[in-house]
Design a protein around this motif. Sequence first.
Motif, PDB file in Angstrom:
ATOM      1  N   VAL A 296       1.043  -1.239  -0.104  1.00 23.14           N
ATOM      2  CA  VAL A 296      -0.039   0.076  -0.009  1.00 23.14           C
ATOM      3  C   VAL A 296       0.858   1.311  -0.092  1.00 23.14           C
ATOM      4  CG1 VAL A 296      -1.706   1.215   1.488  1.00 23.14           C
ATOM      5  CG2 VAL A 296      -1.853  -1.329   1.231  1.00 23.14           C
ATOM      6  N   PRO A 297       0.518   2.321  -0.925  1.00 26.60           N
ATOM      7  CA  PRO A 297       1.422   3.564  -0.729  1.00 26.60           C
ATOM      8  C   PRO A 297       0.980   4.202   0.352  1.00 26.60           C
ATOM      9  CG  PRO A 297      -0.187   3.309  -2.597  1.00 26.60           C
ATOM     10  CD  PRO A 297      -0.283   2.368  -2.031  1.00 26.60           C
ATOM     11  N   MET A 298       2.060   4.520   1.153  1.00 22.38           N
ATOM     12  CA  MET A 298       2.007   5.219   2.486  1.00 22.38           C
ATOM     13  C   MET A 298       1.621   6.820   2.176  1.00 22.38           C
ATOM     14  SD  MET A 298       1.450   3.763   5.211  1.00 22.38           S
ATOM     15  CE  MET A 298       1.093   2.122   5.118  1.00 22.38           C
ATOM     16  N   SER A 299       0.297   7.082   2.563  1.00 25.10           N
ATOM     17  CA  SER A 299       0.201   8.497   2.494  1.00 25.10           C
ATOM     18  C   SER A 299       0.129   9.081   4.023  1.00 25.10           C
ATOM     19  CB  SER A 299      -1.195   8.975   1.898  1.00 25.10           C
ATOM     20  OG  SER A 299      -2.198   8.267   2.577  1.00 25.10           O
ATOM     21  N   THR A 300       0.148  10.351   4.119  1.00 24.52           N
ATOM     22  CA  THR A 300       0.016  10.752   5.492  1.00 24.52           C
ATOM     23  C   THR A 300      -1.162  10.480   6.231  1.00 24.52           C
ATOM     24  OG1 THR A 300       1.086  12.815   4.763  1.00 24.52           O
ATOM     25  CG2 THR A 300       0.312  13.075   7.105  1.00 24.52           C
ATOM     26  N   ARG A 301      -2.078  10.273   5.602  1.00 26.99           N
ATOM     27  CA  ARG A 301      -3.646  10.007   6.091  1.00 26.99           C
ATOM     28  C   ARG A 301      -3.536   8.456   6.537  1.00 26.99           C
ATOM     29  NH1 ARG A 301      -9.039  12.066   3.952  1.00 26.99           N
ATOM     30  NH2 ARG A 301      -9.735  12.661   6.105  1.00 26.99           N
ATOM     31  N   ALA A 302      -3.057   7.597   5.629  1.00 25.71           N
ATOM     32  CA  ALA A 302      -2.762   6.026   5.989  1.00 25.71           C
ATOM     33  C   ALA A 302      -1.907   5.901   6.845  1.00 25.71           C
ATOM     34  CB  ALA A 302      -2.374   5.491   4.702  1.00 25.71           C
ATOM     35  N   GLU A 303      -0.646   6.636   7.033  1.00 27.12           N
ATOM     36  CA  GLU A 303       0.181   6.456   8.365  1.00 27.12           C
ATOM     37  C   GLU A 303      -0.491   7.040   9.636  1.00 27.12           C
ATOM     38  OE1 GLU A 303       4.556   8.052   9.448  1.00 27.12           O
ATOM     39  OE2 GLU A 303       4.025   8.124   7.218  1.00 27.12           O
ATOM     40  N   ALA A 304      -1.225   7.967   9.739  1.00 28.33           N
ATOM     41  CA  ALA A 304      -2.006   8.152  10.901  1.00 28.33           C
ATOM     42  C   ALA A 304      -2.939   7.333  11.322  1.00 28.33           C
ATOM     43  CB  ALA A 304      -2.395   9.936  10.509  1.00 28.33           C
ATOM     44  N   PHE A 305      -3.656   6.942  10.408  1.00 27.45           N
ATOM     45  CA  PHE A 305      -4.690   5.832  10.539  1.00 27.45           C
ATOM     46  C   PHE A 305      -4.024   4.548  11.267  1.00 27.45           C
ATOM     47  CE2 PHE A 305      -6.730   1.713   8.996  1.00 27.45           C
ATOM     48  CZ  PHE A 305      -7.921   2.044   9.718  1.00 27.45           C
ATOM     49  N   LEU A 306      -2.859   4.188  10.884  1.00 23.23           N
ATOM     50  CA  LEU A 306      -2.345   2.872  11.159  1.00 23.23           C
ATOM     51  C   LEU A 306      -1.752   3.222  12.504  1.00 23.23           C
ATOM     52  CD1 LEU A 306      -0.469   1.394   7.926  1.00 23.23           C
ATOM     53  CD2 LEU A 306      -2.761   0.498   9.050  1.00 23.23           C
ATOM     54  N   ARG A 307      -1.160   4.468  12.835  1.00 23.97           N
ATOM     55  CA  ARG A 307      -0.409   4.942  14.179  1.00 23.97           C
ATOM     56  C   ARG A 307      -1.614   4.638  15.214  1.00 23.97           C
ATOM     57  NH1 ARG A 307       1.034   9.717  13.393  1.00 23.97           N
ATOM     58  NH2 ARG A 307       2.777   8.931  12.110  1.00 23.97           N
ATOM     59  N   TYR A 308      -2.690   5.129  14.976  1.00 21.93           N
ATOM     60  CA  TYR A 308      -3.525   5.410  16.192  1.00 21.93           C
ATOM     61  C   TYR A 308      -4.756   4.058  15.836  1.00 21.93           C
ATOM     62  CZ  TYR A 308      -1.951   9.925  16.592  1.00 21.93           C
ATOM     63  OH  TYR A 308      -1.073  10.960  16.772  1.00 21.93           O
ATOM     64  N   LEU A 309      -4.580   3.046  15.230  1.00 20.08           N
ATOM     65  CA  LEU A 309      -5.481   1.852  15.056  1.00 20.08           C
ATOM     66  C   LEU A 309      -5.484   1.002  16.132  1.00 20.08           C
ATOM     67  CD1 LEU A 309      -7.723   0.623  13.337  1.00 20.08           C
ATOM     68  CD2 LEU A 309      -5.839  -1.022  12.344  1.00 20.08           C
ATOM     69  N   ALA A 310      -4.316   0.768  16.599  1.00 25.01           N
ATOM     70  CA  ALA A 310      -4.188  -0.225  18.025  1.00 25.01           C
ATOM     71  C   ALA A 310      -4.854   0.509  19.254  1.00 25.01           C
ATOM     72  CB  ALA A 310      -2.883  -0.511  18.306  1.00 25.01           C
ATOM     73  N   GLY A 311      -4.695   1.870  19.356  1.00 19.58           N
ATOM     74  CA  GLY A 311      -5.206   2.311  20.659  1.00 19.58           C
ATOM     75  C   GLY A 311      -6.750   2.629  20.487  1.00 19.58           C
ATOM     76  N   SER A 312      -7.104   2.774  19.205  1.00 12.07           N
ATOM     77  CA  SER A 312      -8.755   2.652  19.098  1.00 12.07           C
ATOM     78  C   SER A 312      -9.493   1.370  19.294  1.00 12.07           C
ATOM     79  CB  SER A 312      -9.229   3.424  17.844  1.00 12.07           C
ATOM     80  OG  SER A 312      -8.525   2.557  16.707  1.00 12.07           O
ATOM     81  N   VAL A 313      -8.671   0.443  18.897  1.00 10.25           N
ATOM     82  CA  VAL A 313      -9.090  -1.021  19.110  1.00 10.25           C
ATOM     83  C   VAL A 313      -9.330  -1.384  20.458  1.00 10.25           C
ATOM     84  CG1 VAL A 313      -8.854  -3.465  18.716  1.00 10.25           C
ATOM     85  CG2 VAL A 313      -8.610  -1.920  16.709  1.00 10.25           C
ATOM     86  N   LEU A 314      -8.136  -0.999  21.315  1.00 14.18           N
ATOM     87  CA  LEU A 314      -8.145  -1.282  22.603  1.00 14.18           C
ATOM     88  C   LEU A 314      -9.089  -0.535  23.481  1.00 14.18           C
ATOM     89  CD1 LEU A 314      -6.531  -2.300  25.187  1.00 14.18           C
ATOM     90  CD2 LEU A 314      -5.260  -0.363  25.128  1.00 14.18           C
ATOM     91  N   VAL A 315      -9.571   0.904  23.073  1.00 12.77           N
ATOM     92  CA  VAL A 315     -10.761   1.582  23.531  1.00 12.77           C
ATOM     93  C   VAL A 315     -11.928   0.904  23.224  1.00 12.77           C
ATOM     94  CG1 VAL A 315     -11.903   3.813  23.548  1.00 12.77           C
ATOM     95  CG2 VAL A 315      -9.448   3.728  23.732  1.00 12.77           C
ATOM     96  N   ALA A 316     -11.988   0.458  22.348  1.00 11.53           N
ATOM     97  CA  ALA A 316     -13.439  -0.149  21.771  1.00 11.53           C
ATOM     98  C   ALA A 316     -13.601  -1.647  22.487  1.00 11.53           C
ATOM     99  CB  ALA A 316     -13.465  -0.660  20.360  1.00 11.53           C
TER     100      ALA A 316
END
Length: 102
Positions: A31-51
């Motif tokens: 996957v080409p890494m855009s700034t938006r995709a990189e930010a999404f992946l950075r915060y994904l683990a935390g959001s899953v933990l909160v969920a």
Amino acid sequence: MNITDSLLVVFAMALVTYATRAGGIFLVGFVPMSTRAEAFLRYLAGSVLVALVVPATVRGGPEGYVAVGVAILGTLVLRKALPAIALGILAAALWRASMGAS
């Protein structure tokens, strides 16, 4: 459920978690890494933990609130999530034992 079944379930969950992470890392390489995709992946683990944590806390009652409070304080002091989560689990277990809950 006996201890052997419990350990088997934990092992299977760990295996699936590892396979998911390894597969995700492999697939993200394409996957080409855009700034938006990189930010999404950075915060994904935390959001899953909160969920996962919020509904369990609300249903868990006082020991859930104690566990989350201790885990938050542990994160602030230790700056590491895993030991803080372990402290939260320990706090919930001690709370339940001291209050006589089963």
